[in-house]
Design an enzyme around this catalytic site. Structure first.
Site, mmCIF file in Angstrom:
data_model
loop_
_atom_site.group_PDB
_atom_site.id
_atom_site.type_symbol
_atom_site.label_atom_id
_atom_site.label_comp_id
_atom_site.label_asym_id
_atom_site.label_seq_id
_atom_site.Cartn_x
_atom_site.Cartn_y
_atom_site.Cartn_z
ATOM 1 N N ASP A 1 0.860 -1.182 0.000
ATOM 2 C CA ASP A 1 0.000 0.000 0.000
ATOM 3 C C ASP A 1 0.897 1.233 0.000
ATOM 4 O O ASP A 1 1.808 1.355 0.831
ATOM 5 C CB ASP A 1 -0.916 0.020 1.230
ATOM 6 C CG ASP A 1 -1.927 1.146 1.158
ATOM 7 O OD1 ASP A 1 -2.987 0.944 0.569
ATOM 8 O OD2 ASP A 1 -1.622 2.231 1.701
ATOM 9 N N ASN B 1 -2.814 12.556 -4.708
ATOM 10 C CA ASN B 1 -3.956 12.568 -5.622
ATOM 11 C C ASN B 1 -4.819 13.804 -5.405
ATOM 12 O O ASN B 1 -5.267 14.448 -6.361
ATOM 13 C CB ASN B 1 -4.786 11.307 -5.420
ATOM 14 C CG ASN B 1 -5.588 10.940 -6.659
ATOM 15 O OD1 ASN B 1 -5.194 11.259 -7.770
ATOM 16 N ND2 ASN B 1 -6.696 10.274 -6.463
ATOM 17 N N HIS C 1 -6.046 14.051 -10.195
ATOM 18 C CA HIS C 1 -6.136 12.634 -10.563
ATOM 19 C C HIS C 1 -5.192 12.272 -11.711
ATOM 20 O O HIS C 1 -4.712 11.134 -11.766
ATOM 21 C CB HIS C 1 -7.580 12.292 -10.940
ATOM 22 C CG HIS C 1 -8.537 12.403 -9.784
ATOM 23 N ND1 HIS C 1 -8.539 11.532 -8.755
ATOM 24 C CD2 HIS C 1 -9.492 13.331 -9.510
ATOM 25 C CE1 HIS C 1 -9.464 11.873 -7.871
ATOM 26 N NE2 HIS C 1 -10.067 12.972 -8.310
ATOM 27 N N ASP D 1 -2.578 9.316 -11.504
ATOM 28 C CA ASP D 1 -2.469 8.173 -12.418
ATOM 29 C C ASP D 1 -1.038 7.997 -12.905
ATOM 30 O O ASP D 1 -0.528 6.868 -13.014
ATOM 31 C CB ASP D 1 -3.414 8.364 -13.604
ATOM 32 C CG ASP D 1 -4.882 8.267 -13.199
ATOM 33 O OD1 ASP D 1 -5.151 7.754 -12.098
ATOM 34 O OD2 ASP D 1 -5.749 8.694 -13.978
ATOM 35 N N ASP E 1 -4.331 2.397 -4.675
ATOM 36 C CA ASP E 1 -2.878 2.355 -4.504
ATOM 37 C C ASP E 1 -2.443 1.043 -3.872
ATOM 38 O O ASP E 1 -1.404 0.989 -3.205
ATOM 39 C CB ASP E 1 -2.426 3.539 -3.633
ATOM 40 C CG ASP E 1 -3.081 3.511 -2.258
ATOM 41 O OD1 ASP E 1 -4.095 2.811 -2.106
ATOM 42 O OD2 ASP E 1 -2.569 4.199 -1.354
#
Length: 877
Positions: free
Chosen positions: A491, A499, A504, A508, A534
């Protein structure tokens, strides 16, 4: 001498007296024997009558005739008991004055009437009764009888017994005062009743037996007639069924069967005389009639196709119902002008006796007619023939429909063959294009299969594909116990912040770069997959020991911790890893191993992030502790153990307290103080956000009087609420009712909602804000700068303030962020919105935000400016 004569005369006198008494006795005996002879002869006659009569009525008449020879019996009747109904009937009645009781009292029950009179009295007592008018009056006065009929001089009734049961009463009466009845008549009647009771029972049984025989004979006759009818109907049904089978076979015959209609006619002839028959069909345009079949005893030629006119066939097609007409009916239709008015040349019905026309339904429409007619007076059709032909016509219509469809299909096949030849060349030319399209489709299918098992963003295997490979690995190590594998659950740290801050798109790109770095840490036979968000997992195949998993984990942490570059920005992330090894538990499944690795990963995050934890029983125990912590939170919320504190919002220029933000905290007996943020996250996990907010409102209302006493009504109150209130109209209505019921000054109450929830549920926020605004409360957006809401959305919301996210103050070392923070202030100023800075932890933060034009702020650096309340409530740092 005189004495001797006297002595001789005395015995003679005694002898004479004795002889006279003897003579009287002899006369009495002679009279008795004569009467006995008469009675004997009467009984013999009654016995003869019993053997000769055939019914009880004749027997009763004979009894009356012979009884009249013995005593005055012109007025005579017999009452008998009906065993079936228990009532009295009068099968024989003869009287000089009165009619039969049923005629004399027609409105009353005969049995009830007799039970009330002298007859019923004798029947009930079972004893003979001889009475005159005086005795009758005494019985009436005593209430034992009701006086019925005309008064008589004497009335004599004797019960008729059979097997000690009274079965009837024999009655004689006289209106003549010169006639007397005495004991002899009573004895005579009793004697006769004793002898005729058996005869009466025998005749009753005989009569009942004859009636039963007649009834049974009648029932057998009816059953025979019914059976005969059933046999007829069965044979008729068999003929009909056979005909229907033959029609079905014709319907399934080939379309080019030339004898189709002739065979159809033969089937009809088996059911009904049909020497004169034809079938007429409409063409597709419904303008002409064709006659595919025609037969006539007159030898008329086959009619050709003709246009629709006003003949009998058209009459059937028009009315769409079966018709049975005789010559009179046809003449009446001709006279009324309904047929043959426009085309009298079609009228060849003068010699017809009867005519039947049945419409044929083809494709659920009347498309033709079946016609049968006769010329002979001896050949008569009936309604049942019409009904039979109507039923069969449905199957005939179906058969013709199939034949026409088959013919149409055959024509279509012929036309199709011509088109196929023409299209074959064109198809050959298109074949190359089709092959190219097939290749493209196969490539697309392969891509769909790939996409179904791979993550669209990173190209890594997704959860479904990873679970398949994990299942295969588990099965493999079960077969090969000396081999083992490791599972790493990864994680990323600070991904949410990246983010939310950079957007976003940059998030990405960060995930794509992370996937590339993770690939460089594993072998080609290992599997790297993205589960979502994630979260990444690595399946290390065929490892020697746990040390191999540790090495890979250290490489991953080192790779992920290296700086990421986005344009001119540079930021760092990290990885928290949970490790589990195969073979620890015999019943391991893919779900349990993934869950164990996930549990170890959360333990790594709890240990400070940027590290790895190997799953063991303590990790499972930690999960149980987390579940217990959630349960403690529910109990604490129910027991009102959460407390309220106030965080001051200060004017950065004057250092005066402008407002108070109401925050909850919880003193946990083992974990210590749990702050508002952790409470919110915990409430979100257990789906108690709405309840937590209502708890805060209630706690604020309970301390509001004390708050006014300490600070007056000049400070505004800020309250952070969950957007869950805005997603459901019932929850929003409950929030409105809760606020209305408090003592709070709603005009000085500020309700703040998270910006990220606004971005996700803009429409709900617009509707909910509109309803809350009617209460008079002030509305604002909290955590501004984290959700990247558009400025356009702020224009549609009735908000008055923005509150920055606390993470914004942590990025003041970056010049670009400072420009962004300045833009926030200018945006709020342009839109006439108040803006509050959060997370001001030192004096440097205060100076920077003041220089950027911010007027209000809150945080640890401003806590000491707040004056404590005279209450157990606390000040939040």
């Amino acid at each position: 001498m005189f004495r001797d004569e006297d002595e001789t005369a005395q015995p003679r006198t005694k002898e004479i007296e004795r002889l006279e008494k003897r003579l009287i006795r002899l006369k009495y005996l002679a009279h008795k024997y004569k009467r006995a002879e008469i009675i004997q002869n009467a009984l013999l006659e009654l016995s003869n009558i019993a053997t000769q009569v055939s019914s009880l009525e004749e027997f009763y008449l004979g009894v009356h005739q012979h009884l009249k020879q013995l005593l005055s019996a012109d007025n005579f009747f017999i009452a008998t008991l009906d065993v079936a109904t228990g009532g009295l009937t009068v099968p024989f009645f003869a009287d000089e004055k009165d009619a039969h009781p049923a005629q004399l009292y027609p409105e009353q029950s005969l049995s009830t009437l007799l039970q009330q009179g002298l007859t019923g009295y004798v029947f009930k007592t079972g004893k003979p009764l001889l009475c005159d008018n005086t005795k009758v009056d005494e019985l009436v006065a005593a209430g034992q009888i009701v006086n019925l009929g005309s008064p008589c001089h004497l009335w004599l009734g004797v019960p008729i017994r059979h097997e000690d049961n009274v079965t009837g009463v024999l009655v004689v009466q006289t209106y003549d005062t010169n006639v007397h009845y005495g004991d002899i008549e009573v004895e005579l009647m009793t004697f006769i009743c004793h002898h005729i009771s058996g005869v009466m029972e025998r005749l009753k049984h005989q009569e009942q037996l004859e009636q039963a025989i007649q009834q049974r004979t009648k029932e057998l006759s009816q059953a025979y007639d019914k059976l005969k009818q059933e046999v007829y109907e069965r044979r008729r049904a068999e003929r009909l069924q056979k005909s229907l089978f033959e029609i079905a076979e014709l319907a399934n015959s080939s379309a080019d069967n030339p004898d189709f209609y002739a065979q159809l006619h033969n089937v009809i002839r088996h059911l009904i005389p049909a020497n004169n028959c034809y079938i007429a069909l409409l063409n597709e345009e419904e303008t002409h009639l064709t006659f595919p079949f025609y037969v006539s005893q007159l030898g008329n030629g086959h009619p050709g196709t003709r246009p629709l006119q006003d003949g009998l066939t058209e009459y059937v097609l028009k009315h769409k119902r079966p018709l049975l007409l005789d010559q009179n009916d046809i003449n009446a239709l001709i006279a009324s002008g309904e047929i043959y008015a426009k085309a009298p040349s079609l009228n060849h019905t003068q010699t017809m006796h009867q005519w039947i026309g049945i419409p044929l339904f083809i494709h659920d429409q009347v498309r033709g007619a079946l016609t049968i007619y006769s010329f002979s007076m001896t050949q008569n059709y009936q309604i049942k023939d019409l009904e039979l032909l109507t039923f069969v016509s449905q199957h005939i219509g179906t058969a013709i429909e199939k034949k026409l469809s088959a013919e149409s299909l055959q024509r279509s096949y012929e036309e199709l063959e011509e088109k196929v030849i023409a299209r074959t060349r064109a198809l050959a030319e298109l074949n190359k294009d089709l092959e190219k399209e097939i290749r493209q489709r196969r490539n697309m299918e392969a891509k769909l299969v790939h996409d179904a098992k791979h993550d669209a963003l990173t190209g890594l295997p997704n959860r479904a594909m990873f679970m398949e490979r994990l299942n295969q690995a588990i099965k493999h190590v079960r077969r090969h116990s000396l081999e083992q594998f490791a599972l790493l659950f990864i994680d990323l740290d600070r991904f949410k912040q990246i983010n939310d801050t950079l957007g976003h798109i940059e998030g990405d790109r960060f995930l794509i770069e992370t996937a590339s770095r993770l690939r460089s840490c594993i072998r080609s036979n290992d599997t790297l997959a993205r589960l979502g968000g994630d979260e990444f997992v690595i399946l290390l195949d065929c490892v020697n020991s746990i040390d191999d998993a540790k090495d890979v984990s250290e490489r991953v942490i080192q790779k992920i911790s290296q700086p990421y570059h986005s344009g001119s920005l540079e930021f760092n992330s990290g990885a928290s890893i949970g490790i589990t090894m195969s073979g620890n538990h015999r019943l391991d499944t893919s779900e349990s191993m993934l869950r164990n690795a996930d549990t170890a990963m959360y333990q790594a995050k709890a240990n400070g992030k940027g590290c790895y934890v190997i799953f063991d029983d303590s990790s499972s125990e930690q999960a149980m502790q987390d579940a217990a912590f959630e349960n403690d939170f529910r109990l604490a919320l129910q027991a009102h153990e959460l407390q309220l504190c106030y965080s001051p919002i200060v004017d950065l220029q004057t250092q005066q307290t402008y407002a108070l933000e109401c925050r909850l905290f919880w003193e946990h007996p083992q974990r210590g103080t749990i702050q508002q943020e952790q409470l919110g996250a915990l409430a979100e996990q257990v789906n108690l956000m709405v309840e937590l907010d209502k708890y805060a409102i209630t706690a604020l209302d309970s301390t509001y009087i004390e708050l006014l006493r300490c600070h007056g009504d000049q400070l505004d109150l800020h309250l952070m609420l969950s957007s869950q209130h805005l997603k459901n109209k019932h929850v929003l209505r409950s929030l409105k009712n809760t606020l209305k019921q408090t003592r709070l000054n709603l005009n000085r109450l500020w309700l703040f909602f998270n910006e990220k929830a606004l971005v996700q549920e803009t429409e709900n926020h617009i509707n909910g804000f509109g309803l809350l605004q009617k209460l008079g409360v002030n509305l604002g957006i909290s955590h501004y700068g984290s959700g990247h809401s558009s400025l356009n959305s702020l224009l549609f919301l009735p908000i008055k303030a923005l509150k920055l996210d606390t993470n914004v103050a942590k990025q003041l070392q970056d010049e670009q962020h400072i420009k962004l923070i300045s833009a926030y202030q200018k945006t709020a100023s342009t839109l006439d919105l108040l803006i509050f800075a959060s997370g001001l932890s030192n004096q440097e933060h205060i100076q920077i935000f003041s220089s950027l034009g911010y007027q209000f702020g809150q945080g640890g650096a401003l806590t000491d400016t707040f004056t404590l309340l005279e209450s157990p409530q606390q000040v939040c740092a």
